[in-house]
Design an enzyme around this catalytic site. Structure first.
Site, PDB file in Angstrom:
ATOM      1  N   ASP A 198       0.809  -1.222   0.000  1.00 16.02           N
ATOM      2  CA  ASP A 198       0.000   0.000   0.000  1.00 16.02           C
ATOM      3  C   ASP A 198       0.843   1.273   0.000  1.00 16.02           C
ATOM      4  OD1 ASP A 198      -2.290  -1.611   0.166  1.00 16.02           O
ATOM      5  OD2 ASP A 198      -2.045  -1.725   2.341  1.00 16.02           O
ATOM      6  N   HIS A 234      -5.143  -1.900  -5.480  1.00 15.12           N
ATOM      7  CA  HIS A 234      -4.490  -0.686  -5.962  1.00 15.12           C
ATOM      8  C   HIS A 234      -5.544   0.347  -6.309  1.00 15.12           C
ATOM      9  CE1 HIS A 234      -0.822  -2.996  -6.350  1.00 15.12           C
ATOM     10  NE2 HIS A 234      -1.521  -3.910  -6.984  1.00 15.12           N
TER      11      HIS A 234
HETATM   12  P1  GTP Z   1      -0.107  -0.524  -3.441  1.00 19.81           P
HETATM   13  O1  GTP Z   1      -0.780  -1.551  -2.574  1.00 19.81           O
HETATM   14  O2  GTP Z   1       1.278  -0.219  -3.072  1.00 19.81           O
HETATM   15  O3  GTP Z   1      -0.373  -0.698  -4.891  1.00 19.81           O
HETATM   16  O4  GTP Z   1      -0.679   0.829  -3.129  1.00 19.81           O
HETATM   17  P2  GTP Z   1      -2.075   1.098  -3.519  1.00 19.81           P
HETATM   18  O5  GTP Z   1      -2.161   1.673  -4.872  1.00 19.81           O
HETATM   19  O6  GTP Z   1      -2.803  -0.142  -3.222  1.00 19.81           O
HETATM   20  O7  GTP Z   1      -2.478   2.117  -2.515  1.00 19.81           O
HETATM   21  P3  GTP Z   1      -3.917   2.072  -1.950  1.00 19.81           P
HETATM   22  O8  GTP Z   1      -4.885   2.205  -3.034  1.00 19.81           O
HETATM   23  O9  GTP Z   1      -4.049   0.891  -1.090  1.00 19.81           O
HETATM   24  O10 GTP Z   1      -3.860   3.348  -1.053  1.00 19.81           O
HETATM   25  C1  GTP Z   1      -3.257   4.511  -1.493  1.00 19.81           C
HETATM   26  C2  GTP Z   1      -4.280   5.637  -1.454  1.00 19.81           C
HETATM   27  O11 GTP Z   1      -3.557   6.837  -1.518  1.00 19.81           O
HETATM   28  C3  GTP Z   1      -5.217   5.639  -2.618  1.00 19.81           C
HETATM   29  O12 GTP Z   1      -6.430   6.201  -2.245  1.00 19.81           O
HETATM   30  C4  GTP Z   1      -4.501   6.554  -3.622  1.00 19.81           C
HETATM   31  O13 GTP Z   1      -5.376   7.210  -4.513  1.00 19.81           O
HETATM   32  C5  GTP Z   1      -3.883   7.549  -2.694  1.00 19.81           C
HETATM   33  N1  GTP Z   1      -2.615   8.126  -3.133  1.00 19.81           N
HETATM   34  C6  GTP Z   1      -1.586   7.545  -3.808  1.00 19.81           C
HETATM   35  N2  GTP Z   1      -0.569   8.425  -3.960  1.00 19.81           N
HETATM   36  C7  GTP Z   1      -0.961   9.575  -3.373  1.00 19.81           C
HETATM   37  C8  GTP Z   1      -0.340  10.851  -3.181  1.00 19.81           C
HETATM   38  O14 GTP Z   1       0.798  11.103  -3.558  1.00 19.81           O
HETATM   39  N3  GTP Z   1      -1.069  11.777  -2.489  1.00 19.81           N
HETATM   40  C9  GTP Z   1      -2.317  11.543  -2.016  1.00 19.81           C
HETATM   41  N4  GTP Z   1      -2.932  12.511  -1.363  1.00 19.81           N
HETATM   42  N5  GTP Z   1      -2.924  10.362  -2.186  1.00 19.81           N
HETATM   43  C10 GTP Z   1      -2.257   9.393  -2.850  1.00 19.81           C
HETATM   44  P1  IMP Z   2      -2.423 -12.650   2.901  1.00 14.95           P
HETATM   45  O1  IMP Z   2      -1.440 -12.265   1.858  1.00 14.95           O
HETATM   46  O2  IMP Z   2      -3.847 -12.351   2.525  1.00 14.95           O
HETATM   47  O3  IMP Z   2      -2.238 -14.075   3.368  1.00 14.95           O
HETATM   48  O4  IMP Z   2      -2.154 -11.744   4.185  1.00 14.95           O
HETATM   49  C1  IMP Z   2      -0.959 -11.866   4.960  1.00 14.95           C
HETATM   50  C2  IMP Z   2      -0.508 -10.501   5.473  1.00 14.95           C
HETATM   51  O5  IMP Z   2      -0.098  -9.702   4.374  1.00 14.95           O
HETATM   52  C3  IMP Z   2      -1.604  -9.688   6.188  1.00 14.95           C
HETATM   53  O6  IMP Z   2      -0.993  -8.907   7.189  1.00 14.95           O
HETATM   54  C4  IMP Z   2      -2.146  -8.780   5.092  1.00 14.95           C
HETATM   55  O7  IMP Z   2      -2.713  -7.617   5.620  1.00 14.95           O
HETATM   56  C5  IMP Z   2      -0.863  -8.493   4.322  1.00 14.95           C
HETATM   57  N1  IMP Z   2      -1.101  -8.151   2.897  1.00 14.95           N
HETATM   58  C6  IMP Z   2      -1.283  -9.010   1.862  1.00 14.95           C
HETATM   59  N2  IMP Z   2      -1.425  -8.333   0.710  1.00 14.95           N
HETATM   60  C7  IMP Z   2      -1.324  -7.031   1.007  1.00 14.95           C
HETATM   61  C8  IMP Z   2      -1.342  -5.824   0.210  1.00 14.95           C
HETATM   62  O8  IMP Z   2      -1.506  -5.819  -1.001  1.00 14.95           O
HETATM   63  N3  IMP Z   2      -1.177  -4.666   0.897  1.00 14.95           N
HETATM   64  C9  IMP Z   2      -0.984  -4.644   2.234  1.00 14.95           C
HETATM   65  N4  IMP Z   2      -0.935  -5.722   3.022  1.00 14.95           N
HETATM   66  C10 IMP Z   2      -1.106  -6.913   2.406  1.00 14.95           C
HETATM   67 MG    MG Z   3      -2.856  -1.689  -1.750  1.00 18.91          MG
END
Ligand code: GTP
Ligand code: IMP
Ligand code: MG
Length: 340
Positions: free
Chosen positions: A13, A43
């Protein structure tokens, strides 16, 4: 810059979705191929005011010219995959490797009911762990065993390697993050595979010699969902006060948070052989930087953090994200001589 691998440097994340979507627009890759565990990933991609959530498809989906692929090391939940193919209308440009393992209902049920997995580890409940167990036991179903997937099947390693040989731009998207790697993370509070750059390459069928750049993504603070250590963890109230409180994309759980951790960052750069760093959520730490696209416009104080990250990790910060939209990005790759 033909083959670039993008990975997470903390606990997942980090905002890889955002960085990958920016790169998809900017670099116009011929192929974006996903490695990583499977639909436990979530994502978020925001492009021209439209927010999309992805669990199976590469986040490069917003570039309509890019072919989307999923490597044989990635677990596929056919329901999630088919739903996303329909939602994003990508039927004609998506390829799933024949050797992807399949997540079945029984895997999801086990992941959600098992006291250890759910209660102690705090998994995402998406069936990934139990499905990987079956892969290792050599009893798993594969993509080629599922008639509903037949339209999308192909030889992803062959297609990816051919594109790289032809000098095409290929982006390899990692998921999760370094410290939830089965090998390098905070075991047992980890996911069920290695998720560092080498593993992501293996997931899609490329060797280390064809990789030109490894971009590691760090959030400007650290977040973690599920159980396991988080050095410097803030209370939920303090996280909220700082504007760091987030909710997980897949499970809706609250993310725990802590300040940026230079020690973890340094080790993550080492473990991934990262050649560049992308920092996300810079605008949350420094609100005055919101939507800025030029490095020269950053305040002195915020530039200082970039200097410290570079000094501590010995890697260049080439991309800085200043908002959720793909276009809210500072790209220093050219000025740093990192674009061929
Ligand atoms: P990965 O699991 O690493 O792929 O990250 P992610 O894309 O899953 O991030 P996720 O969607 O779980 O949470 C990131 C949140 O932050 C989302 O709501 C994005 O739109 C937001 N976000 C990403 N980059 C930025 C940034 O630079 N600034 C702000 N304000 N929000 C961001
Ligand atoms: P699992 O991969 O679903 O078995 O989860 C194992 C651990 O990895 C837990 O702590 C989850 O929250 C974490 N985890 C798995 N995938 C992600 C991801 O994409 N983002 C953040 N945490 C993750
Ligand atoms: Mg994520």
């Amino acid at each position: 810059m033909t083959c670039t691998v993008i990975v997470g440097g903390f606990f997942g994340d980090e905002g890889k979705g955002k960085i990958v979507s920016y790169l998809a627009i900017k670099d116009n890759p011929k192929i974006a191929v996903r490695g990583g565990v499977g639909p436990n990933a979530g994502h978020t991609v925001v492009f021209r005011q439209k927010e999309s959530k992805l669990r199976m498809l590469p986040s490069a989906v917003i570039n309509e010219e890019t072919k989307l692929m999923i490597g044989p090391g990635v677990l596929v939940d056919p329901n999630v995959f088919l739903k996303e193919v329909a939602e994003f209308n990508v039927k004609d440009r998506v390829t799933l490797d024949r050797q992807c393992s399949i997540i079945e209902g029984k895997h999801i049920e086990k992941d959600r009911l098992d006291a250890y997995l759910k209660g102690k580890i705090g998994t995402t409940g998406t069936g990934c762990g139990p499905a990987n167990v079956e892969r290792i036991m050599r009893t798993a179903k594969m993509g080629k065993d599922i008639p509903e997937l037949s339209l999308y099947l192909g030889d992803v390693p062959l297609l990816v390697n051919e594109a790289i040989s032809n000098g095409e731009v290929v982006h390899v998207e990692g998921t999760q993050g370094t410290y939830i790697s089965l090998y390098h993370g905070t075991y047992p509070f980890v996911t069920t595979k290695d998720v560092t750059a080498s593993a992501i390459c293996s997931d899609v069928g490329i060797g280390p010699k064809v990789v030109d750049e490894v971009i590691i993504v760090f959030k400007a603070y650290v977040t973690r969902v599920g159980a396991g250590e988080l050095p410097g963890e803030l209370t939920e109230q303090e996280a909220e006060r700082r504007g760091w409180l987030e909710r997980a994309t897949v499970t809706g759980r609250t993310r725990r948070s802590a300040p940026f951790n230079y020690e973890l960052a340094r080790r993550a750069v080492m473990l991934n052989s990262a050649t560049q760093i992308a920092v996300t959520k810079f605008d949350i730490l420094f609100p005055e930087t919101k939507n800025i696209r030029n490095f020269s416009e950053l305040t002195k104080e915020s530039k200082k953090m970039i200097d410290v990250i570079e000094a501590q990790t010995k890697a260049p910060v080439s991309i800085i994200s200043t908002g959720p939209d793909a276009e809210a990005t500072i790209d220093r790759r050219r000025e740093l001589g990192l674009l061929k």
